[in-house]
Structures are given as C-alpha cells and as structure tokens.
Design an enzyme around this catalytic site. Structure first.
Site, PDB file in Angstrom:
ATOM      1  N   ASP A  20       0.840  -1.196   0.165  1.00  0.00           N
ATOM      2  CA  ASP A  20       0.077  -0.158   0.063  1.00  0.00           C
ATOM      3  C   ASP A  20       0.625   1.250   0.035  1.00  0.00           C
ATOM      4  OD1 ASP A  20       1.104  -0.488   2.516  1.00  0.00           O
ATOM      5  OD2 ASP A  20      -0.908  -0.397   3.544  1.00  0.00           O
TER       6      ASP A  20
ATOM      7  N   ASP B 212       6.963   3.862   3.228  1.00  0.00           N
ATOM      8  CA  ASP B 212       7.124   4.833   4.344  1.00  0.00           C
ATOM      9  C   ASP B 212       8.576   4.714   4.595  1.00  0.00           C
ATOM     10  OD1 ASP B 212       6.144   6.638   6.303  1.00  0.00           O
ATOM     11  OD2 ASP B 212       6.101   4.981   7.926  1.00  0.00           O
TER      12      ASP B 212
ATOM     13  N   VAL C 227      -1.834   8.371   7.005  1.00  0.00           N
ATOM     14  CA  VAL C 227      -3.078   8.294   6.051  1.00  0.00           C
ATOM     15  C   VAL C 227      -3.897   6.957   6.244  1.00  0.00           C
ATOM     16  CG1 VAL C 227      -2.002   9.968   4.592  1.00  0.00           C
ATOM     17  CG2 VAL C 227      -1.674   7.480   4.142  1.00  0.00           C
TER      18      VAL C 227
HETATM   19  P1  5GP Z   1       7.899   0.923   6.047  1.00  0.00           P
HETATM   20  O1  5GP Z   1       8.104  -0.446   6.533  1.00  0.00           O
HETATM   21  O2  5GP Z   1       7.914   1.302   4.583  1.00  0.00           O
HETATM   22  O3  5GP Z   1       8.068   1.974   7.049  1.00  0.00           O
HETATM   23  O4  5GP Z   1       5.925   0.876   6.218  1.00  0.00           O
HETATM   24  C1  5GP Z   1       5.405   0.272   5.403  1.00  0.00           C
HETATM   25  C2  5GP Z   1       4.017  -0.236   6.073  1.00  0.00           C
HETATM   26  O5  5GP Z   1       3.832   0.537   7.082  1.00  0.00           O
HETATM   27  C3  5GP Z   1       2.939  -0.195   5.203  1.00  0.00           C
HETATM   28  O6  5GP Z   1       2.646  -1.306   4.532  1.00  0.00           O
HETATM   29  C4  5GP Z   1       1.814   0.337   5.806  1.00  0.00           C
HETATM   30  O7  5GP Z   1       1.162  -0.851   6.703  1.00  0.00           O
HETATM   31  C5  5GP Z   1       2.270   1.129   7.074  1.00  0.00           C
HETATM   32  N1  5GP Z   1       2.495   2.469   6.925  1.00  0.00           N
HETATM   33  C6  5GP Z   1       3.387   3.362   6.734  1.00  0.00           C
HETATM   34  N2  5GP Z   1       2.952   4.587   6.655  1.00  0.00           N
HETATM   35  C7  5GP Z   1       1.582   4.645   6.801  1.00  0.00           C
HETATM   36  C8  5GP Z   1       0.628   5.417   7.140  1.00  0.00           C
HETATM   37  O8  5GP Z   1       0.719   6.571   6.815  1.00  0.00           O
HETATM   38  N3  5GP Z   1      -0.741   5.292   7.301  1.00  0.00           N
HETATM   39  C9  5GP Z   1      -1.050   3.824   7.708  1.00  0.00           C
HETATM   40  N4  5GP Z   1      -2.298   3.276   7.676  1.00  0.00           N
HETATM   41  N5  5GP Z   1      -0.149   2.907   7.534  1.00  0.00           N
HETATM   42  C10 5GP Z   1       1.126   3.301   7.387  1.00  0.00           C
HETATM   43 MG    MG Z   2       1.453  -2.910   5.522  1.00  0.00          MG
END
Ligand code: 5GP
Ligand code: MG
Length: 192
Positions: A110, A113, A163
């Site tokens: 999705d 981040d 978000v």
């Molecule tokens: P990363 O490992 O890149 O930090 O995060 C990825 C995961 O964190 C995504 O699959 C998602 O589930 C969650 N995530 C990151 N940013 C957001 C956000 O703004 N809102 C939500 N609901 N989930 C996020």
């Molecule tokens: Mg996720």
C-alpha cells in the site's frame, strides 16, 4: 467512519485512474521480460506478492487489469502494531512462497514509508533466485524514508502525514475507505 476523516488527500476516481496507468506499465514491462525469455510457458512464471493486509485494495484493483497468466502469493508483515502511528520496524509474519526460482516477481504494498517492509521482503525474495523482482506501491512517503529504497512503480507521493483508506488502517479500521485521507487528531491521538 466518515466523521473521523480530517482531509481527503486522494479521491476514489484519481486512485482508479492511477491504478489503470500502473497496470498498463507493469503489463508492458512484464510482457517484455516474458517475451525476452523466448519461452511460451514464461507467462505462467509471473508471481505477484501482495503484502497483507494493507495491499488488498491495490492488489485487487491492479491485478484485475492485468491480462497475464499470473499467480498470487500473499505475505504478511507487521510494522504498525495496534493503534500506533509510528513504525516499529518490519517483521515477517508468514512464510514466503518457497518456489520463486526463475519466476518474475512483483511485490505489492500500500505505502512505502521507512522502506523497511519492502526492503525486507525484496531481500527475502531475491534470496530465492527469481528471474526478476519488481516493486509497486500505491503511495510513497519519501519524507520518512529510513533505508535506501526506491519502488519501481509508485501511484502517488503523499506528504509526511499518517494516512488511511484504500487498504491502509488505523488500529484495524478505515481500510475500506475508497479514498486516501488523514484522520482527525483526536482519533490518532496526535492532538493535544
Ligand atoms: P515501512 O516499512 O515502509 O515503514 O512501512 C510500510 C508499512 O507501514 C505499510 O505497509 C503500512 O502498513 C504501514 N504504514 C506506513 N505509513 C503509513 C501511513 O501513513 N498510514 C498507515 N495506515 N499505515 C502506514
Ligand atoms: Mg502494510
């Protein structure tokens, strides 16, 4: 649910238009790979790996637009336990598909981040000797990147805000929201 929304960042028609564009590009790129292999069965070697649960909406919309013979192998990664809106690092919570050797793999999520989730899954996939690995995310939040990772396909860039919607949750809710939105501070607990 709707009363908890602060602001809609990306509306439903915009999401749908963008998914269609990404589907066209991914289909064209995969067709090149499959064609380049010169193998009539190569088409059956396309595997999509959606990262659960956030990727469900993106996956369902995208894959219905791909006229390719493909399989779907879900993986689960948790990074936002409970109601937290801060990443606590990525942890794989399910087995990765074992037989990825020689496959053309596309990992779907999705949102990108910190980048830890995609980096973790892409690394594990690469260890299994696939023919190719691609990554596609509906949303990208470059402001929060903690590792050096760029997705091959990105729907939209979003600002540094938490978000929800289009698969993204807060404490398990709002995934079914058809748009991408921010929540009121009293919901996320970020307010005073
Ligand atoms: P990363 O490992 O890149 O930090 O995060 C990825 C995961 O964190 C995504 O699959 C998602 O589930 C969650 N995530 C990151 N940013 C957001 C956000 O703004 N809102 C939500 N609901 N989930 C996020
Ligand atoms: Mg996720």
């Amino acid at each position: 649910m709707l009363r908890d929304i602060d602001r809609v960042l990306i509306d439903e028609p915009s999401l749908q238009v963008r998914v269609a564009e990404l589907a066209d590009r991914i289909a064209a790129d995969l067709a090149l790979d499959v064609g380049a292999a010169g193998d009539p069965d190569a088409e059956g070697r396309v595997v999509f790996i959606p990262i659960m649960t956030g990727a469900i909406m993106f996956t369902a919309d995208l894959l219905r637009r791909l006229p390719l013979k493909l399989s779907i192998e879900m993986v689960a990664v948790s990074s936002y336990p409970g109601a937290s809106t801060r990443s606590r690092g990525a942890q794989i919570a399910s087995e990765l598909p074992a037989d990825l050797a020689g496959k053309h793999v596309v990992i779907l999520d999705d949102i990108l981040d910190s980048g830890r989730t995609m980096q973790l899954v892409a690394g594990l996939v690469r260890d299994r000797d696939p023919a190719s690995v691609r990554t596609a995310v509906m949303l990208d939040k470059p402001a929060r990147r903690a590792v050096d990772f760029t997705a091959d396909y990105v729907g939209f860039e979003v600002p540094d805000a938490f978000v929800v919607g289009y698969g993204l949750d807060h404490d398990g809710y709002y995934r079914n929201l058809p748009c991408v939105a921010t929540l009121k501070p009293e919901i996320t607990g970020d307010g005073a």
